[in-house]
Write a protein that holds these residues in place. Structure first.
Motif, PDB file in Angstrom:
ATOM      1  N   TYR A 187       0.858  -1.185   0.000  1.00  0.00           N
ATOM      2  CA  TYR A 187       0.000   0.000   0.000  1.00  0.00           C
ATOM      3  C   TYR A 187       0.892   1.233   0.000  1.00  0.00           C
ATOM      4  O   TYR A 187       1.611   1.490   0.970  1.00  0.00           O
ATOM      5  N   ILE A 188       0.867   1.965  -1.116  1.00  0.00           N
ATOM      6  CA  ILE A 188       1.615   3.211  -1.243  1.00  0.00           C
ATOM      7  C   ILE A 188       0.655   4.361  -0.975  1.00  0.00           C
ATOM      8  O   ILE A 188      -0.305   4.573  -1.727  1.00  0.00           O
ATOM      9  N   ALA A 189       0.908   5.090   0.073  1.00  0.00           N
ATOM     10  CA  ALA A 189       0.046   6.214   0.436  1.00  0.00           C
ATOM     11  C   ALA A 189       0.862   7.495   0.515  1.00  0.00           C
ATOM     12  O   ALA A 189       2.068   7.471   0.768  1.00  0.00           O
ATOM     13  N   ARG A 190       0.177   8.627   0.279  1.00  0.00           N
ATOM     14  CA  ARG A 190       0.783   9.968   0.408  1.00  0.00           C
ATOM     15  C   ARG A 190       1.987  10.142  -0.515  1.00  0.00           C
ATOM     16  O   ARG A 190       2.946  10.827  -0.173  1.00  0.00           O
ATOM     17  N   GLN A 191       1.957   9.521  -1.689  1.00  0.00           N
ATOM     18  CA  GLN A 191       3.034   9.698  -2.656  1.00  0.00           C
ATOM     19  C   GLN A 191       2.442  10.055  -4.012  1.00  0.00           C
ATOM     20  O   GLN A 191       1.831   9.226  -4.681  1.00  0.00           O
ATOM     21  N   SER A 192       2.635  11.309  -4.407  1.00  0.00           N
ATOM     22  CA  SER A 192       2.193  11.774  -5.713  1.00  0.00           C
ATOM     23  C   SER A 192       2.897  11.014  -6.817  1.00  0.00           C
ATOM     24  O   SER A 192       4.039  10.568  -6.669  1.00  0.00           O
ATOM     25  N   TRP A 193       2.240  10.894  -7.960  1.00  0.00           N
ATOM     26  CA  TRP A 193       2.896  10.298  -9.120  1.00  0.00           C
ATOM     27  C   TRP A 193       4.085  11.146  -9.546  1.00  0.00           C
ATOM     28  O   TRP A 193       5.049  10.630 -10.102  1.00  0.00           O
ATOM     29  N   ILE A 194       4.029  12.436  -9.288  1.00  0.00           N
ATOM     30  CA  ILE A 194       5.148  13.326  -9.607  1.00  0.00           C
ATOM     31  C   ILE A 194       6.354  12.975  -8.745  1.00  0.00           C
ATOM     32  O   ILE A 194       7.485  12.857  -9.239  1.00  0.00           O
ATOM     33  N   SER A 195       6.141  12.803  -7.459  1.00  0.00           N
ATOM     34  CA  SER A 195       7.220  12.417  -6.554  1.00  0.00           C
ATOM     35  C   SER A 195       7.840  11.096  -6.977  1.00  0.00           C
ATOM     36  O   SER A 195       9.058  10.921  -6.948  1.00  0.00           O
ATOM     37  N   ALA A 196       6.990  10.164  -7.421  1.00  0.00           N
ATOM     38  CA  ALA A 196       7.441   8.802  -7.731  1.00  0.00           C
ATOM     39  C   ALA A 196       8.274   8.712  -8.997  1.00  0.00           C
ATOM     40  O   ALA A 196       8.947   7.701  -9.209  1.00  0.00           O
ATOM     41  N   THR A 197       8.260   9.747  -9.829  1.00  0.00           N
ATOM     42  CA  THR A 197       8.956   9.662 -11.115  1.00  0.00           C
ATOM     43  C   THR A 197      10.118  10.654 -11.222  1.00  0.00           C
ATOM     44  O   THR A 197      10.652  10.858 -12.325  1.00  0.00           O
ATOM     45  N   HIS A 198      10.515  11.248 -10.099  1.00  0.00           N
ATOM     46  CA  HIS A 198      11.610  12.226 -10.145  1.00  0.00           C
ATOM     47  C   HIS A 198      12.745  11.903  -9.175  1.00  0.00           C
ATOM     48  O   HIS A 198      13.573  12.754  -8.876  1.00  0.00           O
ATOM     49  N   GLY A 199      12.784  10.674  -8.695  1.00  0.00           N
ATOM     50  CA  GLY A 199      13.920  10.230  -7.899  1.00  0.00           C
ATOM     51  C   GLY A 199      13.924  10.682  -6.451  1.00  0.00           C
ATOM     52  O   GLY A 199      12.967  11.267  -5.941  1.00  0.00           O
ATOM     53  N   SER A 213       3.926   7.999  14.553  1.00  0.00           N
ATOM     54  CA  SER A 213       3.287   6.875  13.875  1.00  0.00           C
ATOM     55  C   SER A 213       4.261   6.204  12.916  1.00  0.00           C
ATOM     56  O   SER A 213       4.842   6.854  12.041  1.00  0.00           O
ATOM     57  N   ALA A 214       4.429   4.890  13.059  1.00  0.00           N
ATOM     58  CA  ALA A 214       5.310   4.141  12.154  1.00  0.00           C
ATOM     59  C   ALA A 214       4.775   4.175  10.728  1.00  0.00           C
ATOM     60  O   ALA A 214       5.549   4.260   9.765  1.00  0.00           O
ATOM     61  N   PHE A 215       3.446   4.128  10.567  1.00  0.00           N
ATOM     62  CA  PHE A 215       2.852   4.173   9.233  1.00  0.00           C
ATOM     63  C   PHE A 215       3.110   5.521   8.574  1.00  0.00           C
ATOM     64  O   PHE A 215       3.501   5.591   7.400  1.00  0.00           O
ATOM     65  N   GLN A 216       2.913   6.605   9.308  1.00  0.00           N
ATOM     66  CA  GLN A 216       3.139   7.935   8.741  1.00  0.00           C
ATOM     67  C   GLN A 216       4.615   8.145   8.389  1.00  0.00           C
ATOM     68  O   GLN A 216       4.934   8.729   7.349  1.00  0.00           O
ATOM     69  N   ARG A 217       5.497   7.670   9.243  1.00  0.00           N
ATOM     70  CA  ARG A 217       6.932   7.783   8.957  1.00  0.00           C
ATOM     71  C   ARG A 217       7.280   7.000   7.686  1.00  0.00           C
ATOM     72  O   ARG A 217       8.032   7.473   6.830  1.00  0.00           O
ATOM     73  N   LYS A 218       6.732   5.802   7.564  1.00  0.00           N
ATOM     74  CA  LYS A 218       6.987   4.973   6.378  1.00  0.00           C
ATOM     75  C   LYS A 218       6.500   5.679   5.111  1.00  0.00           C
ATOM     76  O   LYS A 218       7.196   5.684   4.088  1.00  0.00           O
ATOM     77  N   CYS A 219       5.315   6.277   5.180  1.00  0.00           N
ATOM     78  CA  CYS A 219       4.786   6.998   4.026  1.00  0.00           C
ATOM     79  C   CYS A 219       5.717   8.122   3.611  1.00  0.00           C
ATOM     80  O   CYS A 219       6.017   8.291   2.416  1.00  0.00           O
ATOM     81  N   LEU A 220       6.185   8.900   4.580  1.00  0.00           N
ATOM     82  CA  LEU A 220       7.049  10.030   4.273  1.00  0.00           C
ATOM     83  C   LEU A 220       8.408   9.568   3.767  1.00  0.00           C
ATOM     84  O   LEU A 220       8.953  10.145   2.809  1.00  0.00           O
ATOM     85  N   GLU A 221       8.967   8.541   4.380  1.00  0.00           N
ATOM     86  CA  GLU A 221      10.260   8.025   3.921  1.00  0.00           C
ATOM     87  C   GLU A 221      10.173   7.526   2.479  1.00  0.00           C
ATOM     88  O   GLU A 221      11.081   7.752   1.670  1.00  0.00           O
ATOM     89  N   ILE A 246       9.970  10.576   0.145  1.00  0.00           N
ATOM     90  CA  ILE A 246      11.298  11.170  -0.029  1.00  0.00           C
ATOM     91  C   ILE A 246      12.120  10.345  -1.021  1.00  0.00           C
ATOM     92  O   ILE A 246      12.802  10.882  -1.892  1.00  0.00           O
ATOM     93  N   ALA A 247      12.031   9.034  -0.906  1.00  0.00           N
ATOM     94  CA  ALA A 247      12.764   8.141  -1.810  1.00  0.00           C
ATOM     95  C   ALA A 247      12.164   8.132  -3.219  1.00  0.00           C
ATOM     96  O   ALA A 247      12.859   7.799  -4.185  1.00  0.00           O
ATOM     97  N   GLY A 248      10.884   8.499  -3.325  1.00  0.00           N
ATOM     98  CA  GLY A 248      10.212   8.440  -4.625  1.00  0.00           C
ATOM     99  C   GLY A 248      10.240   7.047  -5.221  1.00  0.00           C
ATOM    100  O   GLY A 248      10.485   6.868  -6.419  1.00  0.00           O
ATOM    101  N   ASN A 249       9.940   6.050  -4.404  1.00  0.00           N
ATOM    102  CA  ASN A 249      10.226   4.669  -4.796  1.00  0.00           C
ATOM    103  C   ASN A 249       9.004   3.801  -5.057  1.00  0.00           C
ATOM    104  O   ASN A 249       9.097   2.574  -5.052  1.00  0.00           O
ATOM    105  N   ALA A 250       7.843   4.394  -5.312  1.00  0.00           N
ATOM    106  CA  ALA A 250       6.636   3.584  -5.496  1.00  0.00           C
ATOM    107  C   ALA A 250       6.774   2.604  -6.654  1.00  0.00           C
ATOM    108  O   ALA A 250       6.364   1.444  -6.553  1.00  0.00           O
TER     109      ALA A 250
END
Length: 241
Positions: free
Chosen positions: A28-40, A52-60, A63-67
């Motif tokens: 489950y990929i949450a809080r990650q824009s398609w723009i973020s996911a395609t720019h590294g 929250s471990a879930f919120q931290r995971k989403c943000l990490e 940042i990685a743009g790794n969806a």
């Protein structure tokens, strides 16, 4: 047991929760824009302050743009990809290295923005610049998913202006200072583009979109009644079949 790969927000997530115990999630990929996911990988300074471990995971992950990388790893055990565009509603921030961060609640609460020595430049959802950037990213995202051979669909509901009982409410009038109707108009441009490109878009019309006053996550224009989730669930079952 069919496995869903979910990339989106509470529309896809809440639909999954109504499918039944014979369904599972490959990721489950949450809080990650398609723009973020395609720019590294985004270059950011400082430490994340989230309990929250879930919120931290989403943000990490954002940042990685790794969806797309995560999807590549999970595609072999995925039966259907379910997407929605809710992560786009808050816009993105351009980083000094030309990568992007989703302007999510998690980012705002993490304290990261105040720790940056370089300017993070906002690109606002609803603007032409945002749409153009998103459309370029959407081509990459959907090409990669399509090439995997895993069936996919994009949930595209109108935001609700009334409850299931027909009542109006202030929470269904505005969101983050903008009218809900503004978001419906803005998203329509994205849904039409996806349909024009031949992607499987599952609509829920304004006339059929009703908010659930007793929704587990609270009243919001994108927290729907059971009938909406049944509609999306039927589409998911059809995609797997």
């Amino acid at each position: 047991m069919p496995n869903l790969f979910i990339w989106g927000g509470c529309v896809a997530r809440d639909t999954y929760s109504k499918l039944g115990s014979d369904w599972a999630i490959s990721d489950y990929i949450a809080r990650q824009s398609w723009i973020s996911a395609t720019h590294g990988q985004a270059e950011v300074e400082g430490e994340i302050d989230l309990k929250s471990a879930f919120q931290r995971k989403c943000l990490e992950r954002d940042i990685a743009g790794n969806a797309l990388q995560i999807f590549a790893e999970k595609s072999a055990t995925t039966d259907v990809v379910v997407l929605d565009l809710l992560a786009e509603r808050t816009g993105v921030l351009q980083c000094p290295n030309m990568a992007y961060l989703t302007q999510s609640w998690e980012l705002e609460q993490s304290g990261l923005r105040s720790q940056q020595s370089s300017l993070l430049t906002p690109v606002d959802f609803g603007s032409d610049d945002y749409f153009d950037l998103w459309a370029q990213s959407a081509k990459q995202v959907l090409e990669r998913i399509g090439a995997s051979g895993v069936p996919y669909l994009i949930l595209a509901p109108a935001w609700a202006r009334r409850t299931g009982g027909g009542a109006t409410h202030a929470k269904l009038d505005t969101y983050r200072g903008r009218p809900v109707d503004w978001f419906n108009t803005a998203f329509e441009r994205y849904y039409q583009w996806l349909e024009s490109e031949g992607h499987p878009v599952v609509r829920l019309s304004t006339e059929s979109a009703f908010a659930d006053e007793n929704h587990q996550w609270g009243l919001a224009p994108f927290h729907y009644t059971e009938k909406a989730y049944s509609h999306f669930g039927d589409a998911i079952r059809g995609a797997v079949a």
